[in-house]
Design an enzyme around this catalytic site. Structure first.
Site, PDB file in Angstrom:
ATOM      1  N   CYS A  50      -1.934  -2.757   7.594  1.00  0.00           N
ATOM      2  CA  CYS A  50      -2.000  -3.885   6.525  1.00  0.00           C
ATOM      3  C   CYS A  50      -0.509  -4.763   6.378  1.00  0.00           C
ATOM      4  O   CYS A  50      -0.597  -5.879   6.156  1.00  0.00           O
ATOM      5  CB  CYS A  50      -2.002  -2.887   5.027  1.00  0.00           C
ATOM      6  SG  CYS A  50      -3.713  -2.337   5.313  1.00  0.00           S
TER       7      CYS A  50
ATOM      8  N   ASP B 230       0.854  -1.111   0.132  1.00  0.00           N
ATOM      9  CA  ASP B 230       0.180  -0.083   0.045  1.00  0.00           C
ATOM     10  C   ASP B 230       0.974   1.461   0.104  1.00  0.00           C
ATOM     11  O   ASP B 230       0.355   2.280   0.835  1.00  0.00           O
ATOM     12  CB  ASP B 230      -0.849  -0.076   1.196  1.00  0.00           C
ATOM     13  CG  ASP B 230      -1.914  -1.160   1.189  1.00  0.00           C
ATOM     14  OD1 ASP B 230      -1.744  -1.994   0.159  1.00  0.00           O
ATOM     15  OD2 ASP B 230      -2.755  -1.214   1.968  1.00  0.00           O
TER      16      ASP B 230
ATOM     17  N   LYS C  27      -6.992  -5.029  -2.735  1.00  0.00           N
ATOM     18  CA  LYS C  27      -7.834  -5.614  -1.632  1.00  0.00           C
ATOM     19  C   LYS C  27      -8.580  -4.469  -1.208  1.00  0.00           C
ATOM     20  O   LYS C  27      -8.401  -3.153  -1.378  1.00  0.00           O
ATOM     21  CB  LYS C  27      -6.837  -6.232  -0.416  1.00  0.00           C
ATOM     22  CG  LYS C  27      -5.913  -4.919  -0.122  1.00  0.00           C
ATOM     23  CD  LYS C  27      -4.746  -5.530   0.793  1.00  0.00           C
ATOM     24  CE  LYS C  27      -3.946  -4.275   1.239  1.00  0.00           C
ATOM     25  NZ  LYS C  27      -4.499  -3.309   2.047  1.00  0.00           N
TER      26      LYS C  27
HETATM   27  C1  VGL Z   1      -4.598   0.522   5.890  1.00  0.00           C
HETATM   28  C2  VGL Z   1      -6.349   1.336   7.330  1.00  0.00           C
HETATM   29  C3  VGL Z   1      -7.000   1.323   6.120  1.00  0.00           C
HETATM   30  C4  VGL Z   1      -3.059   0.241   5.605  1.00  0.00           C
HETATM   31  C5  VGL Z   1      -5.485   0.635   4.476  1.00  0.00           C
HETATM   32  O1  VGL Z   1      -2.748   0.029   4.396  1.00  0.00           O
HETATM   33  O2  VGL Z   1      -2.552   0.043   6.617  1.00  0.00           O
HETATM   34  N1  VGL Z   1      -4.871   0.893   6.805  1.00  0.00           N
HETATM   35  N2  VGL Z   1      -6.870   0.786   5.005  1.00  0.00           N
END
Ligand code: VGL
Ligand code: ZN
Length: 207
Positions: free
Chosen positions: A155, A12, A110
């Site tokens: 994540c 991410d 995701k």
């Molecule tokens: C994430 C919160 C919501 C992350 C993704 O990538 O850690 N955290 N969506």
């Protein structure tokens, strides 16, 4: 160079998790140069991309009266509510422009089911719905999974724990991650890694 059975998962590294983004992780963009260097030492790299529908159930805006960072109970368990972020096909969902990973062979998206969040690259937050990544890694013969990216305590954490739970040797690369750190979540993350046999290394230490 690492070996043919090693793979790096870059979690991410998207605009919304970097300064100026909708769910900015403090100093989140600092991981980009570290990951760009690190990824050149891996023959195999997977990227993950948080990829939510508009009005996703993980957004506080979808729950009248709730604010970002509140926690609520959903059908599958406790869910932290987030600001709207990483909505499909928006600039915030794009990878950071300076992320430069030539050998990324797969992108796992995701969080695209409107009613389930997904922190892990392996399972949705119901902890039952698989993404297919485990099958991919096993079929390709990888044995050691290295994890880096954003955010350490969400994540990255769930991805590393699920990799370990599936029997992969697992290492989290500390200086190639940054955390959100809500209510002690970062401390809990490192304790959990230690309890679960997940190694912690610096990028320089990865051969
Ligand atoms: C994430 C919160 C919501 C992350 C993704 O990538 O850690 N955290 N969506
Ligand atoms: Zn998300």
């Amino acid at each position: 160079m690492t070996t043919e059975s090693d793979i790096l998962i870059v979690v991410d590294v998207q605009n919304d998790f970097c300064p100026g983004g909708a769910l900015a992780v403090p100093d989140g963009d600092a991981v980009v140069p570290v990951i760009n260097r690190l990824a050149r030492r891996f023959a195999h790299v997977v990227l993950t991309q948080d990829w939510h529908t508009k009005g996703h159930t993980s957004f506080a805006s979808a729950h009248p009266g709730r604010k970002p960072f509140d926690a609520i109970e959903l059908a599958y368990g406790t869910q932290v509510l987030w600001p709207d972020h990483c909505v499909q096909n928006t600039p915030g969902a794009a990878f950071h422009a300076a992320l430069d990973v030539p050998r990324a062979e797969l992108v796992v998206r995701k969080g695209f089911h409107p009613t389930i969040d997904s922190y892990s690259a392996f399972f949705e937050n119901d902890r039952r719905t698989p993404t297919g990544l485990c099958g991919y890694l096993r079929e390709r013969g990888f044995r050691h999974v290295y994890v880096c990216g954003l955010a350490t305590d969400y994540c990255v954490r769930y991805t590393a724990e699920d990799a370990r739970g599936h029997g992969f040797e697992t290492t989290v690369i500390e200086d190639a991650c940054r955390a959100i750190d809500l209510a002690g979540s970062l401390k809990a993350t490192w304790a959990s890694f230690q309890a679960n046999g997940i190694a912690r290394a610096s990028a320089d230490a990865v051969a």
